[in-house]
Scaffold this motif. Structure first.
Motif, PDB file in Angstrom:
ATOM      1  N   GLU A  90       4.928 -11.169 -14.257  1.00 41.41           N
ATOM      2  CA  GLU A  90       5.809 -12.202 -14.802  1.00 41.41           C
ATOM      3  C   GLU A  90       6.065 -12.001 -16.292  1.00 41.41           C
ATOM      4  N   ASP A  91       5.180 -11.296 -16.995  1.00 42.06           N
ATOM      5  CA  ASP A  91       5.326 -11.087 -18.427  1.00 42.06           C
ATOM      6  C   ASP A  91       6.029  -9.787 -18.791  1.00 42.06           C
ATOM      7  N   LEU A  92       6.290  -8.934 -17.814  1.00 36.22           N
ATOM      8  CA  LEU A  92       6.966  -7.666 -18.092  1.00 36.22           C
ATOM      9  C   LEU A  92       8.463  -7.890 -18.275  1.00 36.22           C
ATOM     10  N   PRO A  93       9.075  -7.151 -19.172  1.00 33.79           N
ATOM     11  CA  PRO A  93      10.535  -7.204 -19.242  1.00 33.79           C
ATOM     12  C   PRO A  93      11.092  -6.668 -17.907  1.00 33.79           C
ATOM     13  N   PRO A  94      11.961  -7.409 -17.247  1.00 38.11           N
ATOM     14  CA  PRO A  94      12.445  -6.986 -15.917  1.00 38.11           C
ATOM     15  C   PRO A  94      13.040  -5.588 -15.883  1.00 38.11           C
ATOM     16  N   LEU A  95      13.722  -5.187 -16.947  1.00 41.74           N
ATOM     17  CA  LEU A  95      14.381  -3.879 -16.921  1.00 41.74           C
ATOM     18  C   LEU A  95      13.401  -2.725 -16.906  1.00 41.74           C
ATOM     19  N   ILE A  96      12.140  -2.966 -17.181  1.00 39.01           N
ATOM     20  CA  ILE A  96      11.142  -1.896 -17.135  1.00 39.01           C
ATOM     21  C   ILE A  96      10.994  -1.374 -15.693  1.00 39.01           C
TER      22      ILE A  96
ATOM     23  N   ARG B  53      13.587  -1.125 -13.558  1.00 35.89           N
ATOM     24  CA  ARG B  53      14.834  -0.511 -13.084  1.00 35.89           C
ATOM     25  C   ARG B  53      14.592   0.968 -12.801  1.00 35.89           C
ATOM     26  N   GLY B  54      15.007   1.418 -11.632  1.00 36.05           N
ATOM     27  CA  GLY B  54      14.814   2.804 -11.240  1.00 36.05           C
ATOM     28  C   GLY B  54      13.426   3.109 -10.693  1.00 36.05           C
ATOM     29  N   ALA B  55      12.584   2.091 -10.583  1.00 33.37           N
ATOM     30  CA  ALA B  55      11.212   2.280 -10.096  1.00 33.37           C
ATOM     31  C   ALA B  55      11.096   1.798  -8.656  1.00 33.37           C
ATOM     32  N   VAL B  56      10.036   2.190  -8.018  1.00 27.12           N
ATOM     33  CA  VAL B  56       9.623   1.609  -6.749  1.00 27.12           C
ATOM     34  C   VAL B  56       8.405   0.753  -7.078  1.00 27.12           C
ATOM     35  N   VAL B  57       8.474  -0.523  -6.752  1.00 30.81           N
ATOM     36  CA  VAL B  57       7.397  -1.455  -7.075  1.00 30.81           C
ATOM     37  C   VAL B  57       6.492  -1.571  -5.850  1.00 30.81           C
ATOM     38  N   ALA B  58       5.212  -1.294  -6.034  1.00 33.20           N
ATOM     39  CA  ALA B  58       4.239  -1.382  -4.938  1.00 33.20           C
ATOM     40  C   ALA B  58       3.180  -2.402  -5.320  1.00 33.20           C
TER      41      ALA B  58
ATOM     42  N   ALA C 262      10.991 -10.279  -8.962  1.00 34.20           N
ATOM     43  CA  ALA C 262      11.267  -9.433 -10.128  1.00 34.20           C
ATOM     44  C   ALA C 262      11.895  -8.107  -9.693  1.00 34.20           C
ATOM     45  N   ALA C 263      11.361  -7.511  -8.653  1.00 33.50           N
ATOM     46  CA  ALA C 263      11.913  -6.249  -8.151  1.00 33.50           C
ATOM     47  C   ALA C 263      13.336  -6.455  -7.629  1.00 33.50           C
TER      48      ALA C 263
ATOM     49  N   VAL D  45      16.194  -6.613 -10.324  1.00 34.60           N
ATOM     50  CA  VAL D  45      16.626  -5.360 -10.962  1.00 34.60           C
ATOM     51  C   VAL D  45      17.010  -4.284  -9.954  1.00 34.60           C
ATOM     52  N   GLY D  46      16.975  -4.616  -8.671  1.00 36.81           N
ATOM     53  CA  GLY D  46      17.380  -3.663  -7.645  1.00 36.81           C
ATOM     54  C   GLY D  46      16.339  -2.622  -7.300  1.00 36.81           C
ATOM     55  N   ALA D  47      15.075  -2.894  -7.627  1.00 40.37           N
ATOM     56  CA  ALA D  47      14.004  -1.938  -7.320  1.00 40.37           C
ATOM     57  C   ALA D  47      13.450  -2.199  -5.918  1.00 40.37           C
ATOM     58  N   PRO D  48      13.240  -1.178  -5.120  1.00 39.14           N
ATOM     59  CA  PRO D  48      12.594  -1.364  -3.819  1.00 39.14           C
ATOM     60  C   PRO D  48      11.171  -1.898  -4.024  1.00 39.14           C
ATOM     61  N   TYR D  49      10.722  -2.750  -3.122  1.00 39.03           N
ATOM     62  CA  TYR D  49       9.391  -3.350  -3.218  1.00 39.03           C
ATOM     63  C   TYR D  49       8.603  -3.054  -1.954  1.00 39.03           C
ATOM     64  N   LEU D  50       7.423  -2.475  -2.108  1.00 39.86           N
ATOM     65  CA  LEU D  50       6.498  -2.239  -0.992  1.00 39.86           C
ATOM     66  C   LEU D  50       5.350  -3.228  -1.125  1.00 39.86           C
TER      67      LEU D  50
END
Length: 84
Positions: free
Chosen positions: A2-8, A10-15, A30-31, A34-39
């Motif tokens: 919740e404290d991370l800048p959302p754009l960090i 972008r382009g990542a896969v969030v697991a 959050a994922a 920004v359009g990041a895939p979430y596992l």
């Protein structure tokens, strides 16, 4: 998360393998923003099982909460999910 800048993300896969539904929901949202895939992974010790689900953001795709039921929402405020 919740404290991370959302754009960090972008382009990542969030697991995540998080121990509360509130943390899972915050991470998934959050994922999604920004359009990041979430596992999302979880362990069910009583059933000796592991569950992994993937979510891709987009209007035609289901999100984490799409799979939730009433008991998932009821457990959102649960602080210590483990009985032990």
């Amino acid at each position: 998360i919740e404290d991370l800048p959302p754009l960090i993300m972008r382009g990542a896969v969030v697991a995540g393998c998080l121990d509360s539904r509130a943390a899972r929901m915050a991470t998934a949202e959050a994922a999604w923003r920004v359009g990041a895939p979430y596992l999302d992974a979880a362990v069910d010790a009583t059933a000796c099982a592991v569950r992994i689900a993937g979510y891709a953001s987009g209007p035609a795709n289901a999100c984490l909460e799409c799979s939730w039921h009433e008991d998932d929402y009821a457990a959102l405020e649960q602080r210590v999910p483990c009985a032990e």
